[in-house]
Structure formats: structure tokens, C-alpha cells
Write a protein that holds these residues in place. Structure first.
Motif, mmCIF file in Angstrom:
data_model
loop_
_atom_site.group_PDB
_atom_site.id
_atom_site.type_symbol
_atom_site.label_atom_id
_atom_site.label_comp_id
_atom_site.label_asym_id
_atom_site.label_seq_id
_atom_site.Cartn_x
_atom_site.Cartn_y
_atom_site.Cartn_z
ATOM 1 N N TRP A 127 5.238 -0.230 -0.753
ATOM 2 C CA TRP A 127 4.041 0.474 -0.305
ATOM 3 C C TRP A 127 2.839 -0.457 -0.338
ATOM 4 C CZ3 TRP A 127 4.296 5.675 1.071
ATOM 5 C CH2 TRP A 127 5.535 6.269 0.854
ATOM 6 N N SER A 128 2.093 -0.479 0.749
ATOM 7 C CA SER A 128 0.835 -1.228 0.770
ATOM 8 C C SER A 128 -0.131 -0.590 -0.213
ATOM 9 C CB SER A 128 0.216 -1.199 2.164
ATOM 10 O OG SER A 128 1.042 -1.859 3.073
ATOM 11 N N MET A 129 -0.910 -1.403 -0.876
ATOM 12 C CA MET A 129 -1.858 -0.904 -1.872
ATOM 13 C C MET A 129 -2.981 -0.127 -1.187
ATOM 14 S SD MET A 129 -2.210 -0.807 -5.159
ATOM 15 C CE MET A 129 -1.019 -2.047 -5.621
ATOM 16 N N THR A 130 -3.232 1.067 -1.687
ATOM 17 C CA THR A 130 -4.351 1.888 -1.228
ATOM 18 C C THR A 130 -5.360 1.980 -2.363
ATOM 19 O OG1 THR A 130 -3.387 3.938 -2.059
ATOM 20 C CG2 THR A 130 -2.797 3.289 0.210
ATOM 21 N N ALA A 131 -6.531 2.503 -2.063
ATOM 22 C CA ALA A 131 -7.543 2.674 -3.106
ATOM 23 C C ALA A 131 -7.036 3.607 -4.201
ATOM 24 C CB ALA A 131 -8.833 3.203 -2.496
ATOM 25 N N GLN A 132 -6.280 4.658 -3.815
ATOM 26 C CA GLN A 132 -5.757 5.593 -4.806
ATOM 27 C C GLN A 132 -4.739 4.915 -5.713
ATOM 28 O OE1 GLN A 132 -5.786 6.179 -1.493
ATOM 29 N NE2 GLN A 132 -6.885 8.086 -1.131
ATOM 30 N N LEU A 133 -3.837 4.134 -5.129
ATOM 31 C CA LEU A 133 -2.848 3.415 -5.941
ATOM 32 C C LEU A 133 -3.519 2.383 -6.834
ATOM 33 C CD1 LEU A 133 0.014 2.793 -3.358
ATOM 34 C CD2 LEU A 133 0.020 4.409 -5.262
ATOM 35 N N ALA A 134 -4.473 1.645 -6.284
ATOM 36 C CA ALA A 134 -5.171 0.627 -7.069
ATOM 37 C C ALA A 134 -5.865 1.233 -8.279
ATOM 38 C CB ALA A 134 -6.177 -0.121 -6.190
ATOM 39 N N ALA A 135 -6.454 2.400 -8.116
ATOM 40 C CA ALA A 135 -7.132 3.059 -9.237
ATOM 41 C C ALA A 135 -6.148 3.395 -10.353
ATOM 42 C CB ALA A 135 -7.843 4.318 -8.751
ATOM 43 N N ILE A 136 -4.909 3.713 -9.989
ATOM 44 C CA ILE A 136 -3.893 4.063 -10.988
ATOM 45 C C ILE A 136 -3.366 2.824 -11.699
ATOM 46 C CG2 ILE A 136 -1.566 5.023 -11.301
ATOM 47 C CD1 ILE A 136 -2.254 6.889 -8.875
ATOM 48 N N VAL A 137 -3.059 1.764 -10.956
ATOM 49 C CA VAL A 137 -2.369 0.605 -11.537
ATOM 50 C C VAL A 137 -3.289 -0.496 -12.043
ATOM 51 C CG1 VAL A 137 -0.322 1.064 -10.132
ATOM 52 C CG2 VAL A 137 -2.019 -0.589 -9.324
ATOM 53 N N GLN A 138 -4.567 -0.470 -11.677
ATOM 54 C CA GLN A 138 -5.489 -1.555 -12.054
ATOM 55 C C GLN A 138 -5.481 -1.896 -13.545
ATOM 56 O OE1 GLN A 138 -7.811 -3.682 -9.873
ATOM 57 N NE2 GLN A 138 -7.111 -4.656 -11.740
ATOM 58 N N PRO A 139 -5.377 -0.911 -14.458
ATOM 59 C CA PRO A 139 -5.386 -1.269 -15.886
ATOM 60 C C PRO A 139 -4.257 -2.224 -16.308
ATOM 61 C CG PRO A 139 -5.780 1.069 -15.610
ATOM 62 C CD PRO A 139 -5.397 0.540 -14.267
ATOM 63 N N TRP A 140 -3.186 -2.319 -15.523
ATOM 64 C CA TRP A 140 -2.051 -3.179 -15.884
ATOM 65 C C TRP A 140 -1.996 -4.458 -15.054
ATOM 66 C CZ3 TRP A 140 -1.726 2.137 -15.519
ATOM 67 C CH2 TRP A 140 -1.549 2.787 -16.738
ATOM 68 N N VAL A 141 -2.990 -4.667 -14.212
ATOM 69 C CA VAL A 141 -3.021 -5.846 -13.352
ATOM 70 C C VAL A 141 -4.122 -6.778 -13.850
ATOM 71 C CG1 VAL A 141 -3.401 -6.659 -10.991
ATOM 72 C CG2 VAL A 141 -2.103 -4.561 -11.397
ATOM 73 N N GLY A 142 -3.804 -8.041 -13.998
ATOM 74 C CA GLY A 142 -4.698 -9.002 -14.629
ATOM 75 C C GLY A 142 -5.824 -9.544 -13.776
ATOM 76 N N GLU A 143 -6.028 -9.004 -12.589
ATOM 77 C CA GLU A 143 -7.142 -9.423 -11.749
ATOM 78 C C GLU A 143 -7.530 -8.257 -10.844
ATOM 79 O OE1 GLU A 143 -5.744 -11.997 -8.141
ATOM 80 O OE2 GLU A 143 -4.505 -12.556 -9.871
#
Length: 80
Positions: free
Chosen positions: A46-62
Motif C-alpha cells: 500500500w502506498s503511504m497515505t496521510a492516515q497511514l503515516a499518522a498511525i505508523v510514524q511513531p515507529w519510523v525513525g524519520e
């Protein structure tokens, strides 16, 4: 082998630059946004969307740049 849900970042040449494994506690929050198996694995990529990014951002180092088209969510097999 085990399966993990991952965030992947690709470079301009479509080569994987980096990936981050996601913890299992994020699964339920992702279900409303992507197709998942009953066991909690992401179906397809799945291409990253703003909704997905908001969910996963805490586990991504940038910071995730959704507009770049370089960020994806998927599942992958990794060595145990």
C-alpha cells in the motif's frame, strides 16, 4: 521465517533505502485503512497515505513524506 508488517522507504532509483518493522499492537489501527489477513498481515503493498503515516510514524525513525511516493506499507518474511 516469520512475517512482519513493515514500512518501506524507496530511493529515486526505486531501490529500498530503509525499512522499519511495526509492532503487533498497531494492527487494529491499520485494519480500517488496508486489506489485512485475519492474522493481521498486510495484503499486498500500500502506498503511504496521510492516515497511514499518522498511525505508523511513531515507529519510523524519520519523517514520512507522503507526497514523495517513496513510502509503502506491506508485510514481509524475515528470518526468525
Amino acid at each position: 521465517m516469520v512475517v512482519v508488517n513493515v514500512v518501506e522507504k524507496f530511493g529515486a532509483d526505486d531501490v529500498l533505502e530503509r525499512s522499519w518493522d511495526l509492532p503487533s499492537d498497531v494492527i487494529e489501527r491499520l485494519r480500517a485503512h488496508v486489506a489485512m489477513t485475519p492474522d493481521g498481515w498486510v495484503v499486498d503493498t500500500w502506498s503511504m497515505t496521510a492516515q497511514l503515516a499518522a498511525i505508523v510514524q511513531p515507529w519510523v525513525g524519520e519523517p514520512i513524506d507522503v507526497e514523495s511516493g517513496s513510502w509503502f506499507l506491506s508485510s514481509a518474511q524475515v528470518a526468525a
